[in-house]
Design an enzyme around this catalytic site. Structure first.
Site, PDB file in Angstrom:
ATOM      1  N   ASP A 167       0.826  -1.204   0.000  1.00 53.20           N
ATOM      2  CA  ASP A 167       0.000   0.000   0.000  1.00 53.20           C
ATOM      3  C   ASP A 167       0.866   1.261   0.000  1.00 53.20           C
ATOM      4  O   ASP A 167       2.102   1.186   0.045  1.00 53.20           O
ATOM      5  CB  ASP A 167      -0.936  -0.036   1.215  1.00 53.20           C
ATOM      6  CG  ASP A 167      -2.336   0.445   0.887  1.00 53.20           C
ATOM      7  OD1 ASP A 167      -2.483   1.293  -0.005  1.00 53.20           O
ATOM      8  OD2 ASP A 167      -3.292  -0.029   1.531  1.00 53.20           O
ATOM      9  N   ASP A 228     -10.023   3.293  -3.713  1.00 55.71           N
ATOM     10  CA  ASP A 228     -10.748   2.091  -3.309  1.00 55.71           C
ATOM     11  C   ASP A 228     -12.134   2.042  -3.952  1.00 55.71           C
ATOM     12  O   ASP A 228     -12.800   3.065  -4.118  1.00 55.71           O
ATOM     13  CB  ASP A 228     -10.910   2.064  -1.797  1.00 55.71           C
ATOM     14  CG  ASP A 228      -9.612   1.744  -1.088  1.00 55.71           C
ATOM     15  OD1 ASP A 228      -8.565   1.752  -1.737  1.00 55.71           O
ATOM     16  OD2 ASP A 228      -9.659   1.491   0.130  1.00 55.71           O
TER      17      ASP A 228
END
Length: 551
Positions: A167, A228
């Site tokens: 990430d 997302d």
């Protein structure tokens, strides 16, 4: 919190059998891990950071018992929340053994015992997403891998993990450079693999920042192209699904083993209907995207299971050519046709997408698909052939939904373009101006403006249509709608041929030339006739400034 799974992509042509340019070679240790888009399950969308051994074990068991493993799903990916940033005196990661009995190796071993592969998660920065966006656990400082790349990725490999998602929360907060940071991570994975012999899929998750599709294919298997698809606590949204789908449209970056990643699936999560689930699944399949389910597999309905395991839909996603489907037509705003070249002779997957708020008829023309003659059409959700058609197929698509088809033209030779003279090199003369389609100043630079000029037969006025729908000049440059634009008055230029939809054109019987990617026409603005008038695309109207003849 932005979470994603990323892989590599490489340049690939969008027509049968034609490669489109070179790409940086991926390290063998990484690239060897996959040849088709990864399929599996990831913990984040349902559980966020509230995960432990028993949660993951139950999902692995359900992947097998539900038939998902048999359908091709293989990765069980442990996302953010497994680690609170603790290390021992030597800097090795430590975990709470009350939550993870036997440590992370034990859960990886269990996943492997089910015939599946195991995935894990970290951040590129010092402090990971669990520090900046605590979700289900306290803020966790130190939960990133910065300063420990070699140590952490070697530890992941020794534990037995086959996949790692990295990430970008810490990386973004620290202002790190994405490309060099992920290159260092990829190199560390390569060194770990050299020691353990275990390749790990690298999923780059920097949310599309700094255009990873331009560089990630040289260092990873998959790369996220957007934020997302769902944030913790939200209800699934078709608007978000469509936005992520749109952001992942980088077909020249994709090839076998390298994939644009529009994020994990939300199929089967509370709040989505069966029709929405099918549309979402169809969008990912036509894209050739990684398929990482995010629903709770232990509570999956038979309807959801049938959608996730539809073998014909999965075959489109997993096709060996590794192409990404591209938009080939939009005759009316919001009524779109996407085409994906499939392995085998003259086969296409076709998605008819209705973005409008009313049911709409949408037509897939064989010429837009690079096909000719008759084609057999099959609806993949009903699992039935709907007939054999010549020239095209029209279906009524409900509002905000999609129809997923295959078209099989068998041994029929694709038609290069709808016009009999389409394969000949020559000039293209404007009906209104009498002047020819010309590259300004004879330039061969990317971005050189297309214009009209007195017809002179020089090389910058000699255009060659191809079977892919391109209009080539100088051999390797294509007529191009700048920056994949779709708005009226977008400039028309020349650019290195790359197979994208903004370089595909259709000759029409009324003399107009349609830009396939936008559905708009090649246009001389304001009906001008002067030398040097710059060309644009404009809504088709049949005016003389939009009509052309080939000479």
């Amino acid at each position: 919190m932005q979470l994603l799974i990323l892989t590599l992509a490489a340049a690939w042509a969008l027509t049968d059998g034609a490669a489109a340019g070179g790409r940086a070679a991926a390290p063998a240790a990484v690239a060897a891990a996959v040849t088709t888009p990864p399929m599996g399950w990831a913990s984040w969308n349902t559980f966020a950071a509230r995960i432990d051994y028993n949660v993951i074990k139950a999902q692995a068991d359900a992947m097998v018992s539900s038939g998902m493993k048999d359908a091709g799903y293989e990765y069980v990916n442990i996302d953010e929340g497994w680690w609170q940033g603790t290390r021992d005196a030597a800097g090795n990661i430590t975990v709470d053994t009350a939550e993870w009995p036997g440590g992370m190796k034990a859960i990886a071993d269990y996943i492997h015992s089910k015939g599946l592969k195991a995935g894990i998660y970290t951040d590129a920065g010092r402090d990971g997403c669990g520090y900046y966006y605590p979700t289900g656990r306290p803020a966790a400082p130190g939960s990133g891998s910065e300063g420990h790349y070699d140590q952490d990725f070697l530890q992941f490999s020794r534990w037995g993990f086959d996949f790692v998602k990295v990430d970008w929360c810490g990386g973004q907060a620290e202002g790190l450079d994405s490309r060099s940071t992920y290159q260092a991570i990829s190199d560390a994975i390569g060194r770990a693999t050299a020691q353990t012999g275990r390749p790990m899929v690298l999923s780059i998750c920097n949310w599309g920042n700094q255009s990873p599709w331009n560089w990630a294919p040289g260092m990873s298997t998959m790369w996220r192209t957007s934020g997302d698809i769902i944030y913790w606590g939200q209800t699934p949204s078709m608007d978000r699904v469509l936005a992520n789908f749109d952001s992942a449209q980088h077909p020249s970056a994709q090839s076998p083993g390298h994939y644009n990643d529009p994020d994990m699936l939300i199929v089967g999560m509370p709040g989505f209907s069966a029709a929405q689930n099918r549309t979402h699944m169809g969008l990912w399949a036509i894209s050739g995207a990684p398929l990482l389910a995010g629903n709770d597999l232990t509570e999956m309905s038979a309807e959801t299971r049938a959608i996730l395991t539809n073998r014909e839909v999965l075959a489109v996603d997993q096709d060996a050519l590794g192409r990404q489907g591209v938009k080939v037509a939009e005759d009316q705003t919001g009524r779109q046709v996407y085409s994906k070249v499939l392995s085998g002779a003259n086969r296409r997957a076709v998605l008819l997408l209705n973005r409008t708020t009313s049911p709409a008829s949408i037509t897939a023309r064989w010429s837009d698909l690079g096909l000719g003659g008759a084609g057999t059409v099959r609806n993949l959700w009903t699992g039935a052939d709907v007939g054999t058609y010549t020239g095209g197929y029209t279906a009524t698509v409900p509002a905000r939904e999609a129809v997923l088809l295959t078209v099989d033209a068998g041994a029929v030779t694709p038609s290069p373009t709808p016009t009999p003279t389409a394969t000949a090199t020559g000039a293209i003369r404007g009906a209104g101006s009498g002047r020819c389609l010309d590259v300004a100043g004879g330039s061969q630079a990317n971005g050189a403006q297309a214009q009209i000029w007195d017809c002179n037969g020089q090389v910058n006025q000699r255009w060659t249509p191809t079977g892919a729908g391109e209009l080539r000049v100088y051999g390797g440059k294509c007529l191009d709608v700048y920056n994949q634009g779709t708005a009226d008055n977008t400039s028309v230029v020349v650019w290195d041929c790359n197979g994208q939809a903004n370089q595909r054109w259709r000759f029409n019987s009324d003399g107009t030339i349609t830009a396939v990617g936008s559905g708009k026409c090649l246009d001389v603005p304001g009906n001008a006739t002067a030398n040097g008038t710059k060309l644009v695309i404009w809504s088709c109207n049949g005016g003389t400034n939009q009509r052309w003849t080939r000479t």
